[in-house]
Design an enzyme around this catalytic site. Structure first.
Site, PDB file in Angstrom:
ATOM      1  N   TRP A  25    -124.663-122.236  92.905  1.00 32.19           N
ATOM      2  CA  TRP A  25    -125.106-121.760  94.217  1.00 32.19           C
ATOM      3  C   TRP A  25    -124.615-122.655  95.353  1.00 32.19           C
ATOM      4  O   TRP A  25    -124.689-122.279  96.515  1.00 32.19           O
ATOM      5  CB  TRP A  25    -126.630-121.668  94.259  1.00 32.19           C
ATOM      6  CG  TRP A  25    -127.213-120.563  93.440  1.00 32.19           C
ATOM      7  CD1 TRP A  25    -126.548-119.721  92.579  1.00 32.19           C
ATOM      8  CD2 TRP A  25    -128.589-120.167  93.393  1.00 32.19           C
ATOM      9  NE1 TRP A  25    -127.433-118.836  92.007  1.00 32.19           N
ATOM     10  CE2 TRP A  25    -128.699-119.085  92.493  1.00 32.19           C
ATOM     11  CE3 TRP A  25    -129.750-120.636  94.031  1.00 32.19           C
ATOM     12  CZ2 TRP A  25    -129.913-118.463  92.217  1.00 32.19           C
ATOM     13  CZ3 TRP A  25    -130.955-120.014  93.751  1.00 32.19           C
ATOM     14  CH2 TRP A  25    -131.033-118.936  92.851  1.00 32.19           C
TER      15      TRP A  25
ATOM     16  N   GLU B 272    -111.306-125.332  86.998  1.00 37.01           N
ATOM     17  CA  GLU B 272    -111.381-124.703  88.319  1.00 37.01           C
ATOM     18  C   GLU B 272    -110.208-125.176  89.166  1.00 37.01           C
ATOM     19  O   GLU B 272    -110.255-126.262  89.756  1.00 37.01           O
ATOM     20  CB  GLU B 272    -112.685-125.112  89.012  1.00 37.01           C
ATOM     21  CG  GLU B 272    -113.927-124.725  88.255  1.00 37.01           C
ATOM     22  CD  GLU B 272    -115.120-124.584  89.181  1.00 37.01           C
ATOM     23  OE1 GLU B 272    -115.664-123.488  89.261  1.00 37.01           O
ATOM     24  OE2 GLU B 272    -115.471-125.569  89.855  1.00 37.01           O
TER      25      GLU B 272
ATOM     26  N   GLY C  32    -113.310-120.515  96.278  1.00 37.12           N
ATOM     27  CA  GLY C  32    -113.784-120.031  97.575  1.00 37.12           C
ATOM     28  C   GLY C  32    -112.679-119.490  98.471  1.00 37.12           C
ATOM     29  O   GLY C  32    -112.892-119.247  99.650  1.00 37.12           O
TER      30      GLY C  32
ATOM     31  N   GLY D  54    -119.030-119.261  91.908  1.00 37.18           N
ATOM     32  CA  GLY D  54    -119.584-119.736  93.174  1.00 37.18           C
ATOM     33  C   GLY D  54    -120.093-118.577  94.009  1.00 37.18           C
ATOM     34  O   GLY D  54    -121.202-118.077  93.807  1.00 37.18           O
ATOM     35  N   GLY D  55    -119.280-118.130  94.960  1.00 39.67           N
ATOM     36  CA  GLY D  55    -119.691-117.103  95.916  1.00 39.67           C
ATOM     37  C   GLY D  55    -120.362-115.890  95.297  1.00 39.67           C
ATOM     38  O   GLY D  55    -121.408-115.422  95.774  1.00 39.67           O
TER      39      GLY D  55
HETATM   40  C1  PEP Z   1    -117.128-122.980  92.277  1.00 45.00           C
HETATM   41  O1  PEP Z   1    -117.350-123.582  93.294  1.00 45.00           O
HETATM   42  O2  PEP Z   1    -117.483-123.481  91.190  1.00 45.00           O
HETATM   43  C2  PEP Z   1    -116.458-121.681  92.365  1.00 45.00           C
HETATM   44  C3  PEP Z   1    -115.858-121.216  91.315  1.00 45.00           C
HETATM   45  O3  PEP Z   1    -116.518-121.031  93.583  1.00 45.00           O
HETATM   46  P1  PEP Z   1    -115.973-119.546  93.932  1.00 45.00           P
HETATM   47  O4  PEP Z   1    -116.373-118.666  92.778  1.00 45.00           O
HETATM   48  O5  PEP Z   1    -116.677-119.197  95.206  1.00 45.00           O
HETATM   49  O6  PEP Z   1    -114.508-119.662  94.061  1.00 45.00           O
END
Ligand code: PEP
Length: 251
Positions: free
Chosen positions: A10, A168, A174, A235-236
């Site tokens: 989150w 990641e 993001g 994330g989002g």
């Molecule tokens: C994260 O911050 O772990 C991530 C994967 O963010 P997003 O899904 O928003 O790219």
């Protein structure tokens, strides 16, 4: 065999009441299905206790987004692994690129955090990943290998087996720019090979490696279909119960 996992991150979003509402929504939607993966939400420290009260821990795991690199004492503003564990949380995200980038986290501090997580019975979701420049100059594989070797390869095979890895690519977090499923698979297979070299094929085969970076209901299925992609760190899309569940049900 390794588990498939979808974990939400989150980040610094939602007030406590908003977070409790979101957790309740995810919990309710999960109660209605039998997911083909483990589901976890990692929430701000302030949310851990109230969220723990409204979720069914048998179906929805709870984690923090960080913990301190010291056990206790005069570290104003920090939250220890023991404090996190005392809320009922059982996971902790460590080494997220935002922590590395904005708060100077290094492999040395992360080693301490991993040790403290283990001492307190927390499962680390350990993040690794290259920045855009490293992807473009061809050093992404070396960078990711070094992040794993420097922060984790002092661990015994038994301890390493307790880690969940999250690849990641920083350029995909993001940004709306997802790694293609082939790019993710290539890196995940490489990571599994690095683990196998150090700890053997069995440990490597049993390690869950999640993909993170703009993962959404629309691209999760293709990503999760890859043999070495064992789920996602989200994330989002984890901030909306329907989107998050759209990713959970991609398995
Ligand atoms: C994260 O911050 O772990 C991530 C994967 O963010 P997003 O899904 O928003 O790219």
């Amino acid at each position: 065999m390794r588990k498939n996992i979808v974990a939400g991150n989150w980040k610094m979003n939602t007030t406590v009441p908003e977070g409790v509402t979101l957790a309740k929504e995810v919990n309710e939607k999960l109660a209605a299905i039998t997911p083909k993966c483990d589901v976890i939400i990692c929430v701000p420290f302030t949310h851990l206790c109230p969220v723990n009260e409204v979720i069914n821990s048998e179906k929805l795991g709870l984690g923090a987004e960080n913990c301190a690199d010291h056990a206790k004492g005069a570290y104003t503003g920090e939250v220890s692994a023991a404090m996190v564990a005392s809320t009922g949380a059982t996971y902790v995200i460590l080494g997220h690129s935002e922590r590395r980038q904005y708060y100077g986290e290094t492999s040395e501090t992360l080693k301490e955090k991993v040790a403290l997580a283990f001492e307190n019975g927390l499962t680390p979701i350990f993040c690794i990943g290259e920045v855009l420049e490293e992807r473009e100059n061809g050093t992404a594989f070396d960078v990711v290998k070094k992040q794993i070797v420097d922060a984790l390869f002092h661990l015994s095979a038994e301890d390493f087996s307790k880690i969940i890895l999250a690849y990641e690519p920083v350029w995909a977090i993001g940004t709306g720019k997802t790694a293609t499923d082939d790019q993710a698979e290539e890196m995940h297979a490489f990571i599994r090979g690095v683990i196998a070299e150090k700890y053997g094929q069995e440990v490597a085969d049993n390690t869950s490696i999640l993909y993170g970076g703009s993962c959404k209901p629309g691209n999760a299925k293709a990503l999760f279909a890859k043999p070495n992609v064992d789920g996602g760190l989200i994330g989002g899309a984890a901030l909306d119960a329907e989107s998050f569940m759209g990713i959970v049900t991609a398995f």
